[in-house]
Design a protein around this motif. Structure first.
Motif, PDB file in Angstrom:
ATOM      1  N   PRO A 522     117.476  42.297   3.318  1.00  0.00           N
ATOM      2  CA  PRO A 522     118.766  42.332   2.603  1.00  0.00           C
ATOM      3  C   PRO A 522     119.449  43.693   2.678  1.00  0.00           C
ATOM      4  CG  PRO A 522     116.937  42.383   1.063  1.00  0.00           C
ATOM      5  CD  PRO A 522     116.341  42.104   2.394  1.00  0.00           C
ATOM      6  N   TYR A 523     118.658  44.719   2.955  1.00  0.00           N
ATOM      7  CA  TYR A 523     119.231  46.059   3.052  1.00  0.00           C
ATOM      8  C   TYR A 523     118.558  46.793   4.196  1.00  0.00           C
ATOM      9  CZ  TYR A 523     120.376  50.906   2.050  1.00  0.00           C
ATOM     10  OH  TYR A 523     120.806  52.194   2.151  1.00  0.00           O
ATOM     11  N   PHE A 524     119.357  47.296   5.136  1.00  0.00           N
ATOM     12  CA  PHE A 524     118.816  48.050   6.261  1.00  0.00           C
ATOM     13  C   PHE A 524     119.926  48.962   6.770  1.00  0.00           C
ATOM     14  CE2 PHE A 524     117.092  48.697  10.582  1.00  0.00           C
ATOM     15  CZ  PHE A 524     115.800  49.062  10.227  1.00  0.00           C
ATOM     16  N   SER A 525     119.797  50.258   6.473  1.00  0.00           N
ATOM     17  CA  SER A 525     120.849  51.209   6.775  1.00  0.00           C
ATOM     18  C   SER A 525     120.598  51.916   8.103  1.00  0.00           C
ATOM     19  CB  SER A 525     120.926  52.253   5.660  1.00  0.00           C
ATOM     20  OG  SER A 525     119.734  53.030   5.641  1.00  0.00           O
ATOM     21  N   LYS A 526     121.560  52.733   8.504  1.00  0.00           N
ATOM     22  CA  LYS A 526     121.407  53.543   9.707  1.00  0.00           C
ATOM     23  C   LYS A 526     120.233  54.508   9.576  1.00  0.00           C
ATOM     24  CE  LYS A 526     124.817  52.096  12.321  1.00  0.00           C
ATOM     25  NZ  LYS A 526     124.576  51.492  13.656  1.00  0.00           N
ATOM     26  N   ASN A 527     120.033  55.018   8.363  1.00  0.00           N
ATOM     27  CA  ASN A 527     118.905  55.927   8.142  1.00  0.00           C
ATOM     28  C   ASN A 527     117.585  55.232   8.398  1.00  0.00           C
ATOM     29  OD1 ASN A 527     120.664  58.009   7.244  1.00  0.00           O
ATOM     30  ND2 ASN A 527     120.730  57.072   5.218  1.00  0.00           N
ATOM     31  N   LEU A 528     117.444  54.017   7.884  1.00  0.00           N
ATOM     32  CA  LEU A 528     116.216  53.257   8.100  1.00  0.00           C
ATOM     33  C   LEU A 528     116.063  52.863   9.559  1.00  0.00           C
ATOM     34  CD1 LEU A 528     116.340  51.032   4.895  1.00  0.00           C
ATOM     35  CD2 LEU A 528     114.702  52.844   5.370  1.00  0.00           C
ATOM     36  N   GLU A 529     117.147  52.492  10.194  1.00  0.00           N
ATOM     37  CA  GLU A 529     117.084  52.111  11.601  1.00  0.00           C
ATOM     38  C   GLU A 529     116.559  53.267  12.447  1.00  0.00           C
ATOM     39  OE1 GLU A 529     120.129  50.739  15.180  1.00  0.00           O
ATOM     40  OE2 GLU A 529     120.743  50.583  13.090  1.00  0.00           O
ATOM     41  N   GLN A 530     116.956  54.470  12.109  1.00  0.00           N
ATOM     42  CA  GLN A 530     116.529  55.643  12.861  1.00  0.00           C
ATOM     43  C   GLN A 530     115.028  55.889  12.730  1.00  0.00           C
ATOM     44  OE1 GLN A 530     118.608  59.204  11.791  1.00  0.00           O
ATOM     45  NE2 GLN A 530     117.458  60.504  13.185  1.00  0.00           N
ATOM     46  N   VAL A 531     114.483  55.748  11.525  1.00  0.00           N
ATOM     47  CA  VAL A 531     113.061  56.028  11.342  1.00  0.00           C
ATOM     48  C   VAL A 531     112.190  54.866  11.821  1.00  0.00           C
ATOM     49  CG1 VAL A 531     113.564  57.535   9.403  1.00  0.00           C
ATOM     50  CG2 VAL A 531     112.966  55.172   8.958  1.00  0.00           C
ATOM     51  N   PHE A 532     112.737  53.651  11.856  1.00  0.00           N
ATOM     52  CA  PHE A 532     111.988  52.509  12.366  1.00  0.00           C
ATOM     53  C   PHE A 532     111.932  52.509  13.899  1.00  0.00           C
ATOM     54  CE2 PHE A 532     111.758  51.134   8.189  1.00  0.00           C
ATOM     55  CZ  PHE A 532     111.235  49.857   8.040  1.00  0.00           C
ATOM     56  N   GLU A 533     112.758  53.346  14.516  1.00  0.00           N
ATOM     57  CA  GLU A 533     112.895  53.312  15.975  1.00  0.00           C
ATOM     58  C   GLU A 533     111.594  53.664  16.677  1.00  0.00           C
ATOM     59  OE1 GLU A 533     115.608  55.443  19.450  1.00  0.00           O
ATOM     60  OE2 GLU A 533     116.017  55.805  17.326  1.00  0.00           O
ATOM     61  N   ASN A 534     110.805  54.598  16.138  1.00  0.00           N
ATOM     62  CA  ASN A 534     109.577  55.042  16.786  1.00  0.00           C
ATOM     63  C   ASN A 534     108.334  54.688  15.973  1.00  0.00           C
ATOM     64  OD1 ASN A 534     110.593  56.357  19.202  1.00  0.00           O
ATOM     65  ND2 ASN A 534     111.492  57.868  17.819  1.00  0.00           N
ATOM     66  N   THR A 535     108.390  53.568  15.284  1.00  0.00           N
ATOM     67  CA  THR A 535     107.236  53.025  14.571  1.00  0.00           C
ATOM     68  C   THR A 535     107.090  51.552  14.942  1.00  0.00           C
ATOM     69  OG1 THR A 535     108.616  52.473  12.662  1.00  0.00           O
ATOM     70  CG2 THR A 535     107.523  54.616  12.625  1.00  0.00           C
ATOM     71  N   PRO A 536     105.927  50.947  14.687  1.00  0.00           N
ATOM     72  CA  PRO A 536     105.778  49.523  15.015  1.00  0.00           C
ATOM     73  C   PRO A 536     106.819  48.664  14.317  1.00  0.00           C
ATOM     74  CG  PRO A 536     103.642  50.499  14.590  1.00  0.00           C
ATOM     75  CD  PRO A 536     104.660  51.540  14.229  1.00  0.00           C
ATOM     76  N   LYS A 537     107.096  47.512  14.897  1.00  0.00           N
ATOM     77  CA  LYS A 537     108.107  46.616  14.331  1.00  0.00           C
ATOM     78  C   LYS A 537     107.758  46.265  12.894  1.00  0.00           C
ATOM     79  CE  LYS A 537     109.809  44.421  18.566  1.00  0.00           C
ATOM     80  NZ  LYS A 537     110.001  43.131  19.272  1.00  0.00           N
ATOM     81  N   TRP A 538     108.814  46.104  12.133  1.00  0.00           N
ATOM     82  CA  TRP A 538     108.655  45.856  10.702  1.00  0.00           C
ATOM     83  C   TRP A 538     107.878  44.583  10.409  1.00  0.00           C
ATOM     84  CZ3 TRP A 538     110.733  41.626   8.026  1.00  0.00           C
ATOM     85  CH2 TRP A 538     111.487  40.757   8.810  1.00  0.00           C
ATOM     86  N   ASN A 539     107.983  43.559  11.294  1.00  0.00           N
ATOM     87  CA  ASN A 539     107.364  42.262  10.998  1.00  0.00           C
ATOM     88  C   ASN A 539     105.985  42.099  11.591  1.00  0.00           C
ATOM     89  OD1 ASN A 539     108.219  42.180  13.614  1.00  0.00           O
ATOM     90  ND2 ASN A 539     109.239  40.196  13.488  1.00  0.00           N
ATOM     91  N   ALA A 540     105.387  43.181  12.142  1.00  0.00           N
ATOM     92  CA  ALA A 540     103.988  43.113  12.545  1.00  0.00           C
ATOM     93  C   ALA A 540     103.126  42.897  11.299  1.00  0.00           C
ATOM     94  CB  ALA A 540     103.594  44.397  13.264  1.00  0.00           C
ATOM     95  N   VAL A 541     101.927  42.355  11.492  1.00  0.00           N
ATOM     96  CA  VAL A 541     101.091  41.973  10.353  1.00  0.00           C
ATOM     97  C   VAL A 541      99.649  42.398  10.571  1.00  0.00           C
ATOM     98  CG1 VAL A 541     102.509  39.984   9.700  1.00  0.00           C
ATOM     99  CG2 VAL A 541     100.669  39.698  11.369  1.00  0.00           C
ATOM    100  N   TYR A 542      98.938  42.513   9.483  1.00  0.00           N
ATOM    101  CA  TYR A 542      97.497  42.658   9.548  1.00  0.00           C
ATOM    102  C   TYR A 542      96.899  41.323   9.982  1.00  0.00           C
ATOM    103  CZ  TYR A 542      97.332  47.223   7.225  1.00  0.00           C
ATOM    104  OH  TYR A 542      97.456  48.549   6.915  1.00  0.00           O
ATOM    105  N   TYR A 543      95.701  41.361  10.539  1.00  0.00           N
ATOM    106  CA  TYR A 543      95.054  40.140  11.001  1.00  0.00           C
ATOM    107  C   TYR A 543      94.770  39.226   9.808  1.00  0.00           C
ATOM    108  CZ  TYR A 543      91.607  37.047  13.139  1.00  0.00           C
ATOM    109  OH  TYR A 543      90.920  35.945  13.599  1.00  0.00           O
ATOM    110  N   ASN A 544      95.153  37.940   9.971  1.00  0.00           N
ATOM    111  CA  ASN A 544      94.955  36.931   8.924  1.00  0.00           C
ATOM    112  C   ASN A 544      95.620  37.321   7.599  1.00  0.00           C
ATOM    113  OD1 ASN A 544      93.655  34.978  10.385  1.00  0.00           O
ATOM    114  ND2 ASN A 544      91.590  35.581   9.773  1.00  0.00           N
ATOM    115  N   ASP A 545      96.742  37.983   7.699  1.00  0.00           N
ATOM    116  CA  ASP A 545      97.460  38.386   6.502  1.00  0.00           C
ATOM    117  C   ASP A 545      98.945  38.304   6.806  1.00  0.00           C
ATOM    118  OD1 ASP A 545      98.487  39.473   4.220  1.00  0.00           O
ATOM    119  OD2 ASP A 545      97.284  41.294   4.273  1.00  0.00           O
TER     120      ASP A 545
END
Length: 913
Positions: A522-545
């Motif tokens: 519901p909320y995703f700003s330019k600031n967040l987009e910048q820091v998410f750029e060099n980290t794993p995708k937000w929707n990755a998950v732990y195994y069986n979780d």
């Protein structure tokens, strides 16, 4: 025929009129028709005044309504405050995204048609209320209900049941936890004696905290928003100055994102706030991605992508050191400092092949020995990345052997990833990879519960998440609760470590990502987009979780540190680029570009990091990226070496271009070597200081009562006794020194600085050093004739004392001297071990040395690690008649500290005048 008036009749009429009393004729009529309001209406000057007042008062209101209100609304039907849009621009809090078109501004917010900003009313209608039909006042079990059903972020529904838990942790520390009452339950502790009061107003909830200094926290009657994946709160700490989040001071317009990423500030999100000559603090405890906005009037807004809640720690102070101590009660205390760690750590990251990098390492170690380069540890030929096909094990072990043979310590850099090789399990290639423990590539399949996975598909299946680091395809171990067996499978190297540096452990993922995150959150700003750029995708998950990875991202580095500590039989010092609420690890600053701006920033970061609890803070000299240009930035690199002299820990990290001193020539090389040697000479003082506090400190921390020094970021305290004034411009010849309280001398010559507290003194400086001042009343213990490592210097270099007398303060009798009062005094100490320290006390004639403790073996035994002879003494502040140099007295001595074992009254007395 036109009628004519008879002249005789006209004359008679005029005569009759003259004889009439006009005042009497209209006397009754005037009484009948002229009331008070008639006088007002018929008074022309008064009408002008009235009209002017109406235009001055009513017209602006009408214009404001037409130009700035999104609509003219009546009072809400819920009976609570309607809120006003008449809010100064400096105090406006953005409602939702803020900079949106009018049609996207929530109907309960205000809209400025001039600046196109959607902002909250004051007080905000987005608040939580206490139902007075059920609850008369707030308590831990009170359910708070949203005043507005939906929030200004994608029109999501507000969380229907909220609770506030206030935990009185100690007399100077409390926590505020806003949480979803449908998911969890907390009960705060209560203590009898505390230095604060807190109050929750109702029915529209407002939280305030007061200390002895006054109001130190308030939610301002601002917004409190709670919804799925977006929470927001606004609060205020002070009307004066704030410091923290990597900024000194912290000013309006600052935006920080609490999500560990490339280029992140390394310290914890601790804010110091000044009010009424005292200090308090606030620590933001949020593992989820959180934006921190510092707005006008010192308002702070937090927006967090969380489903659980927001937690804030309030520290009462009243001194900055009290705030630091309370913060460290949460993070723990780092007790792994060893003397060698204060020496220089050298690392190289060459793009060459592993074999060529090993050859370069051998050549460097040989050149360093020939040039007597002072350093204590090296990271090896290349950073270590775990391999699923068991490559490079032998080269890593050979590199470690080369370093050990040169008498240095081996502290490798480790990137916590696994290189991913997709091979056919039935192929001959996999058979070639077999070891006694099975197939290396099976690490992933055998331990998939510890590997990050891609988002679940419709059938709730997922594959391992594959990312990119440089040119390597990698998968990501999830170190939370990782077994020792899994860690030993990762660490397949038979090498003896003296320490370990965990780099890129946010973790780093440089793969190209689609800009899809904003579609699902519901909320995703330019600031967040910048820091998410060099980290794993937000929707990755732990195994069986099914829980999304990004909720736990901030703890990745801390989990990695814990997993490595559990793996090693013998605990070794650990550095980490990413740490969260953990002070049991050294900070490794990473991805710092070479620039004058970043050099200044590193001093600020290190100073704030230290007073936030991270005393063991490492900064890369000349940066650690490919941006260093030796053609244009050599003078910058020289200044960076001088700054590194006073850093807690230092690393010389060469990327594609080497930045160690041997890569330079002439004067530049000598200045760099001189800075490293000067650092070694000051290590006795540094090591002693860091047993009980940070090394590099902002002036507001060291001198909290001085109004003149509170906002300075051009000079820094180094422990209690030194102040540095860096010259951070090319060819700079002068610096300005703001005089702190007390008496001050130039460190290397003894010139006394004339002036009173707050005076600004312009002083000459050189390319060879930072201006360094010593406090009157201090005894500084150094080792001037340094060796090629910190440990060797500590053992073999004789001590030198610099005594800076304070002859202006009112002194009592020196504890170790005679019963006669002294006009001039100075004291200092030297930390030897936990079981023993040496105390030095002087007056204008005598030096007294006393041992606290009896662990003399470390100084006087066969396996001694510390020197025991004082070679010379410099005394500042004596009358000119006693000086044998321009500004001080110099004396060559031969004081054997081992005499303390047999000294009368456990003291050594030396008379220098």
């Amino acid at each position: 025929m036109i009628p004519y008036v008879n002249k005789d009749d006209e004359a008679n009429n005029e005569k009759d009129i003259e004889e009439v009393d006009i005042n009497n004729l209209y006397k009754d009529e005037k009484k009948t028709h002229y009331d008070w309001y008639d006088k007002i209406l018929l008074n022309r000057p008064l009408k002008v005044v009235v009209v002017t007042l109406l235009l001055a008062i009513v017209a602006p209101v009408l214009i404001y309504q037409l130009l700035f209100f999104s609509s003219i609304e009546h009072a809400p039907n819920d009976g609570f405050s309607p809120g006003s849009c008449v809010v100064s621009r400096a105090s406006r809090l953005p409602c939702g995204l803020g900079n949106v078109t009018q049609d996207k501004c929530h109907s309960l917010c205000c809209y400025d048609l001039n600046s196109h900003v959607c902002f909250h009313r004051y007080p905000s209608r987005f608040s939580y209320i206490i139902d007075h039909n059920i609850w008369k006042e707030w308590s831990e079990e009170v359910i708070l209900r949203p005043r507005v059903r939906n929030v200004p972020f994608s029109s999501q529904n507000s969380i229907p049941k909220l609770r506030l838990s206030i935990d009185e942790v100690s007399p100077s520390h409390l926590t505020l936890l806003f949480y979803n009452a449908e998911k969890m339950s907390y009960e705060g502790n209560r203590i009898e004696h505390k230095n604060y009061t807190h109050h929750v107003d109702s029915p529209e909830m407002t939280v305030t905290v007061e200390g002895s200094q006054g109001l130190i926290f308030s939610t301002l009657r601002g917004p409190l928003i709670a919804s799925n994946d977006i929470w927001e709160i606004a609060f205020k700490l002070t009307n004066e100055t704030m410091y923290g989040l990597g900024e000194l001071p912290l000013t309006a317009g600052t935006v920080k994102v609490l999500y560990r990423h490339k280029g992140d500030f390394s310290t914890i999100p601790l804010i110091f706030a000044k009010v009424n000559d005292s200090y308090h603090g606030l620590l933001i405890d949020s593992v989820a991605p959180t934006e921190v906005f510092v707005l006008g009037d010192n308002q702070i807004v937090l927006r967090s992508i969380t489903n659980e809640g927001l937690k804030l720690h309030v520290f009462i102070g009243p001194k900055p050191s009290d705030v630091m101590s309370d913060a460290m009660m949460i993070m723990g205390t780092n007790e792994q400092l060893e003397y060698w760690m204060l020496g220089a750590h050298i690392c190289s990251e060459s793009p060459k092949t592993a074999e060529d990098a090993l050859t370069d390492l051998k050549e460097f170690m040989s050149s360093a020995a020939s040039a007597s380069l002072p350093f204590d540890s090296h990271c090896g030929s290349a950073p270590i990345v775990f391999n699923s096909n068991c490559e490079d094990d032998q080269l890593i072990e050979e590199a470690a052997a080369v370093i050990k043979a040169a008498g240095k310590r081996y502290v490798p850099q480790v990137s916590p990833y696994i290189r991913y090789h997709e091979v056919n399990e039935t192929s001959d290639e996999i058979e070639m990879q077999r070891t006694d423990n099975g197939t290396c590539i099976d690490i992933i399949s055998e331990h998939k519960q510890y590997i990050l996975h891609s988002a679940f598909q419709a059938n709730y299946t997922s594959d391992v998440y594959v990312g990119l680091v440089g040119e390597d395809t990698v998968v990501y171990p999830m170190f939370e609760n990782a077994s020792v067996e899994f860690m030993k499978r990762l660490w397949a190297y038979e090498v003896e470590l003296d320490g370990i540096i965990l780099e890129n452990n946010w973790p780093l993922d440089e793969s190209l990502k689609n800009n899809e995150t904003a579609l699902y959150l519901p909320y995703f700003s330019k600031n967040l987009e910048q820091v998410f750029e060099n980290t794993p995708k937000w929707n990755a998950v732990y195994y069986n979780d099914t829980t999304k990875y990004f909720y736990k991202h901030n703890k990745y580095g801390t989990h990695a540190v814990s997993a490595f500590k559990n793996m090693f039989v013998t605990e070794v010092p650990m550095w980490s680029t990413s740490s969260w609420m953990d002070d049991n690890v050294n900070i490794n600053r990473q991805n710092i570009h070479a620039s004058w701006t970043n050099l200044r920033k590193e001093l600020v970061e290190a100073a704030l990091g230290g007073i936030s609890g991270h005393w063991l803070w490492s900064s890369p000299v000349c940066g650690d990226t490919d941006t260093f240009d030796p053609e244009t930035q050599t003078s910058l690199c020289v200044k960076w070496y001088m700054a590194a002299t006073y850093m807690p820990l230092i690393k010389i990290h060469s990327s594609s271009v080497p930045t160690h001193p041997l890569a330079f020539t002439g004067t530049n090389k000598n200045l760099m070597l001189g800075a490293l040697k000067k650092r070694l000479s000051l290590l006795p003082y540094f090591f002693t200081t860091m047993q009980s506090g940070p090394l590099l400190r902002p002036m507001f921390y060291q001198f909290p009562s001085s109004e003149h020094l509170k906002d300075l970021n051009t000079q820094y305290s180094v422990g209690d006794d030194l102040v540095i004034v860096p010259n951070l411009l090319p060819s700079q010849t002068h610096v300005h020194f703001w005089i702190p309280p007390g008496v001050w001398y130039e460190l290397w010559g003894g010139l006394q600085i004339n002036g009173k507290e707050g005076d600004v003194v312009s002083m000459t400086t050189t390319e060879a050093d930072f201006l360094t001042l010593i406090r009157g009343g201090a005894v500084l213990i150094m080792q001037k004739e340094v060796m090629t490592s910190a440990e060797e210097t500590r053992l073999r270099a004789e001590f030198s004392l610099t005594i800076a007398l304070d002859c202006e303060s009112n002194h009592t009798t020196a504890e170790t001297s005679t019963s006669v009062d002294s006009n001039c005094l100075a004291t200092g100490s030297l930390y030897i071990t936990r079981e023993m320290s040496l105390v030095f006390q002087t007056n204008e004639r005598h030096l007294y040395i006393k041992a606290i403790g009896e662990d003399f073996e470390v100084m006087c035994g066969e396996n001694a690690k510390v020197a025991h002879v004082i070679k010379d003494i410099s005394v500042y502040g004596l009358d000119d008649e006693y000086n044998n140099y321009d500004n001080h007295r110099q004396a060559s001595v031969n004081i054997d500290l081992c005499d303390l074992k047999d000294a009368t009254n456990d003291k050594i007395l030396y008379t220098y005048v």
